[in-house]
Design a protein around this motif. Structure first.
Motif, PDB file in Angstrom:
ATOM      1  N   PRO A 161       0.148  -4.282  -2.139  1.00 40.78           N
ATOM      2  CA  PRO A 161       0.601  -3.908  -3.390  1.00 40.78           C
ATOM      3  C   PRO A 161       2.040  -4.003  -3.572  1.00 40.78           C
ATOM      4  O   PRO A 161       2.764  -3.435  -2.829  1.00 40.78           O
ATOM      5  CB  PRO A 161      -0.158  -2.634  -3.873  1.00 40.78           C
ATOM      6  CG  PRO A 161      -1.189  -2.582  -2.808  1.00 40.78           C
ATOM      7  CD  PRO A 161      -0.669  -3.083  -1.702  1.00 40.78           C
ATOM      8  N   ASP A 162       2.526  -4.464  -4.933  1.00 39.57           N
ATOM      9  CA  ASP A 162       3.971  -4.027  -5.200  1.00 39.57           C
ATOM     10  C   ASP A 162       4.104  -2.926  -6.097  1.00 39.57           C
ATOM     11  O   ASP A 162       3.696  -2.871  -7.319  1.00 39.57           O
ATOM     12  CB  ASP A 162       4.347  -5.480  -6.055  1.00 39.57           C
ATOM     13  CG  ASP A 162       5.747  -5.285  -6.429  1.00 39.57           C
ATOM     14  OD1 ASP A 162       6.577  -4.232  -6.003  1.00 39.57           O
ATOM     15  OD2 ASP A 162       6.482  -6.359  -6.987  1.00 39.57           O
ATOM     16  N   PHE A 163       4.691  -1.740  -5.681  1.00 41.35           N
ATOM     17  CA  PHE A 163       4.695  -0.661  -6.588  1.00 41.35           C
ATOM     18  C   PHE A 163       5.596  -0.844  -7.570  1.00 41.35           C
ATOM     19  O   PHE A 163       5.812   0.033  -8.461  1.00 41.35           O
ATOM     20  CB  PHE A 163       4.985   0.498  -5.626  1.00 41.35           C
ATOM     21  CG  PHE A 163       3.892   1.050  -4.927  1.00 41.35           C
ATOM     22  CD1 PHE A 163       2.735   1.854  -5.281  1.00 41.35           C
ATOM     23  CD2 PHE A 163       3.887   0.605  -3.393  1.00 41.35           C
ATOM     24  CE1 PHE A 163       1.592   2.016  -4.400  1.00 41.35           C
ATOM     25  CE2 PHE A 163       2.858   1.203  -2.700  1.00 41.35           C
ATOM     26  CZ  PHE A 163       1.764   1.834  -3.228  1.00 41.35           C
ATOM     27  N   GLY A 164       6.535  -1.858  -7.637  1.00 43.67           N
ATOM     28  CA  GLY A 164       7.376  -2.054  -8.697  1.00 43.67           C
ATOM     29  C   GLY A 164       6.657  -2.727  -9.864  1.00 43.67           C
ATOM     30  O   GLY A 164       6.997  -2.428 -11.290  1.00 43.67           O
ATOM     31  N   ASN A 165       5.192  -2.856  -9.975  1.00 41.35           N
ATOM     32  CA  ASN A 165       4.313  -3.203 -10.994  1.00 41.35           C
ATOM     33  C   ASN A 165       3.835  -1.994 -11.752  1.00 41.35           C
ATOM     34  O   ASN A 165       3.221  -2.073 -12.948  1.00 41.35           O
ATOM     35  CB  ASN A 165       3.262  -4.035 -10.525  1.00 41.35           C
ATOM     36  CG  ASN A 165       3.588  -5.548  -9.962  1.00 41.35           C
ATOM     37  OD1 ASN A 165       4.398  -6.193 -10.797  1.00 41.35           O
ATOM     38  ND2 ASN A 165       2.882  -6.198  -9.288  1.00 41.35           N
TER      39      ASN A 165
ATOM     40  N   ARG B  42      -6.499 -11.139  -5.560  1.00 44.19           N
ATOM     41  CA  ARG B  42      -5.116 -11.551  -5.269  1.00 44.19           C
ATOM     42  C   ARG B  42      -4.745 -11.373  -3.525  1.00 44.19           C
ATOM     43  O   ARG B  42      -3.971 -11.584  -3.244  1.00 44.19           O
ATOM     44  CB  ARG B  42      -4.440 -10.533  -5.987  1.00 44.19           C
ATOM     45  CG  ARG B  42      -4.352 -10.951  -7.544  1.00 44.19           C
ATOM     46  CD  ARG B  42      -3.323 -11.974  -7.863  1.00 44.19           C
ATOM     47  NE  ARG B  42      -3.445 -12.171  -9.319  1.00 44.19           N
ATOM     48  CZ  ARG B  42      -2.569 -11.540 -10.127  1.00 44.19           C
ATOM     49  NH1 ARG B  42      -1.625 -10.792  -9.769  1.00 44.19           N
ATOM     50  NH2 ARG B  42      -2.441 -11.780 -11.559  1.00 44.19           N
TER      51      ARG B  42
ATOM     52  N   SER C 106       0.352  -8.856   2.155  1.00 42.52           N
ATOM     53  CA  SER C 106       1.671  -8.236   1.790  1.00 42.52           C
ATOM     54  C   SER C 106       1.636  -6.838   0.925  1.00 42.52           C
ATOM     55  O   SER C 106       2.458  -6.160   0.785  1.00 42.52           O
ATOM     56  CB  SER C 106       2.528  -9.122   0.798  1.00 42.52           C
ATOM     57  OG  SER C 106       1.559  -9.400  -0.285  1.00 42.52           O
TER      58      SER C 106
ATOM     59  N   TRP D  60      -4.765  -4.000  -0.265  1.00 41.11           N
ATOM     60  CA  TRP D  60      -3.710  -3.363   0.346  1.00 41.11           C
ATOM     61  C   TRP D  60      -3.599  -4.492   1.723  1.00 41.11           C
ATOM     62  O   TRP D  60      -2.633  -4.339   2.395  1.00 41.11           O
ATOM     63  CB  TRP D  60      -3.997  -1.898   0.907  1.00 41.11           C
ATOM     64  CG  TRP D  60      -3.706  -0.992  -0.117  1.00 41.11           C
ATOM     65  CD1 TRP D  60      -4.169  -0.647  -1.007  1.00 41.11           C
ATOM     66  CD2 TRP D  60      -2.608   0.030  -0.312  1.00 41.11           C
ATOM     67  NE1 TRP D  60      -3.781   0.172  -1.945  1.00 41.11           N
ATOM     68  CE2 TRP D  60      -2.739   0.518  -1.321  1.00 41.11           C
ATOM     69  CE3 TRP D  60      -1.157  -0.078   0.588  1.00 41.11           C
ATOM     70  CZ2 TRP D  60      -1.482   1.310  -1.719  1.00 41.11           C
ATOM     71  CZ3 TRP D  60      -0.291   0.848   0.185  1.00 41.11           C
ATOM     72  CH2 TRP D  60      -0.448   1.440  -1.079  1.00 41.11           C
TER      73      TRP D  60
ATOM     74  N   SER E 112      -0.786  -1.917  -9.093  1.00 42.84           N
ATOM     75  CA  SER E 112       0.453  -2.262  -8.208  1.00 42.84           C
ATOM     76  C   SER E 112       0.258  -3.778  -8.065  1.00 42.84           C
ATOM     77  O   SER E 112       1.069  -4.604  -7.807  1.00 42.84           O
ATOM     78  CB  SER E 112       0.291  -1.547  -6.967  1.00 42.84           C
ATOM     79  OG  SER E 112       0.396  -0.184  -7.017  1.00 42.84           O
ATOM     80  N   VAL E 113      -1.192  -4.139  -8.009  1.00 42.32           N
ATOM     81  CA  VAL E 113      -1.290  -5.522  -7.712  1.00 42.32           C
ATOM     82  C   VAL E 113      -1.302  -6.468  -9.125  1.00 42.32           C
ATOM     83  O   VAL E 113      -0.630  -7.569  -9.142  1.00 42.32           O
ATOM     84  CB  VAL E 113      -2.708  -5.789  -7.066  1.00 42.32           C
ATOM     85  CG1 VAL E 113      -3.017  -7.355  -7.011  1.00 42.32           C
ATOM     86  CG2 VAL E 113      -3.024  -5.088  -5.975  1.00 42.32           C
TER      87      VAL E 113
END
Length: 418
Positions: free
Chosen positions: A170-174, A263, A168, A165, A243-244
């Motif tokens: 995690p990207d929850f779109g993933n 990452r 930037s 976390w 998320s990542v």
């Protein structure tokens, strides 16, 4: 043996809960999401819910039975008491073969993180010998070491999640990827069966029922605490790695949590994940050896395994011959086998073990009942469904090993009657 020597009741709720946690939050949390993602993609989240629900149903059955039959052996004993010798034997045999393979896998997972290249097998064997020695010297030693290992693993997981976390974030779109149902319900159920492997440790609390103080109160409470904490931890880890990395990234990486940490902006924390995986493997292996020893003890008392394994150490009050024998078998497996498929094989044996538990709990009288019968029905159906959706090789090997067990007992009974 009419009056077999008893084990000592030395465990309270905290120690029993920690043994359950040490069994569940093991190496599976670092590796089980990879095959689950390969089977279901983002649907592994649904598979995780399925696995958690099946674990909950099975846990309530185990808790209800353990409160009524507070002795070593777990579902082997419950099956014999409620359903008869053959169902009890099948439960015990499923536990022993599944968890022996799992113990070898845990030792080899530890060595993969901790050993220099080329030394993995000797280090794995050394870990088995060391932890068997710890168990040999008494269950309080087992609980004490488990407490240290659980704290270390939870700390490593917390650092890993914080590192993912960082920056930037995690990207929850993933998380959703192509959709939760992109791999179909078969893939989701297969992921549930594979992830169930990571939940199965709460049985260790029930198998140690002869060593728990106030078992009617302590065992159900300890199982609920351990399972509840584990579900929360697994949900957080699953959401974080998806998320990542996204579903494809998780499916394509054998160490998804370490990859996710790398990452983030705190990539220096990646070695912590390796240490955590090694420690988690040791914790799971420690509890596995203890649980296997107790189930083997119970089976030996009923002559379903050689009676010599029923011996209890006069000083340390542990089933020392059973534990040493299990350790020898585990070391032999490590020396010759590749256990990458052990998760599926172990899940096959353990799911059938819990099938017997659910049926046995369903037959209990009202005076012993703590949970609705519907939970036992759902748990039994779910066990059968998850077994049927495991990888075919795992199912085939499982059926073969059960055939060996049935043949062994049939021959023994014929010899006795003849």
């Amino acid at each position: 043996m009419n009056n077999p020597p008893a084990l000592a009741r030395r465990l309270g709720t905290l120690d029993a809960s920690l043994i359950g946690l040490g069994s569940m939050i093991g190496a599976g949390v670092f590796a089980a999401f990879t095959p689950a993602a390969a089977a279901a993609g983002s649907g592994l989240l649904v598979g995780l819910v399925v696995a958690a629900f099946v674990a909950f149903c099975n846990a309530t059955s185990s808790a209800q039975l353990a409160a009524a039959y507070p002795t070593s052996g777990g579902t082997y004993v419950y099956g014999r008491e409620r359903l008869g010798p053959w169902p009890g034997f099948l439960a015990g045999w499923g536990f022993v073969i599944g968890k022996t393979a799992s113990a070898a896998a845990m030792a080899m997972t530890f060595a993969a993180y901790a050993a220099p290249p080329g030394w993995e097998r000797p280090v794995a064997i050394a870990a088995v010998i060391l932890l068997t020695a710890v168990n040999y010297h008494g269950v309080t030693r087992t609980a004490g070491l488990t407490r240290i290992l659980v704290i270390a693993v939870l700390a490593a997981l917390a650092i890993a999640v914080a590192a993912c976390w960082g920056g930037s974030g995690p990207d929850f779109g993933n998380v959703i990827g192509d959709g939760l149902l992109s791999h179909g319900w078969y893939g989701i159920l297969q992921s549930g069966g594979l992830l169930f492997f990571a939940f199965a440790g709460y049985a260790r609390i029930a198998t140690m029922g002869e060593e728990v103080r106030e078992p009617r109160r302590t065992i159900p409470r300890a199982i609920s605490i351990a399972l509840g904490i584990t579900i929360v931890v697994y949900a957080v880890i699953a959401l974080t790695v998806l998320s990542v990395l996204g579903p494809d990234g998780v499916a394509g990486n054998p160490t998804p949590l370490a990859a996710a940490v790398e990452r983030g902006s705190l990539a220096w924390a990646a070695p912590v994940v390796g240490v955590g995986a090694a420690v988690a493997s040791l914790g799971a292996l420690l509890a596995l050896i203890a649980g296997l020893g107790r189930t083997s003890l119970a089976m030996a008392r009923e002559h379903d395994l050689p009676q010599a394994l029923a011996a209890v150490h006069p000083r340390y009050k542990v089933p020392y011959r059973a534990e040493v024998t299990i350790a020898v078998v585990v070391c032999a497996i490590i020396a010759v086998a590749d256990l990458r498929g052990a998760i599926g094989f172990s899940s096959f044996g353990v799911l059938l073990y819990y099938l017997v538990a659910n049926i046995a709990a369903f037959t209990q009288p009202a005076a012993d009942r703590r949970y609705p019968k519907a939970l036992q029905v759902l748990g039994a159906i779910a066990c059968v469904v998850l077994v049927a959706t495991l990888p075919p090789l795992s199912v085939g090997l499982g059926v073969l090993m059960f055939a060996v067990g049935v043949t062994y007992r049939w021959i023994r009974l014929r010899a006795v009657s003849g």
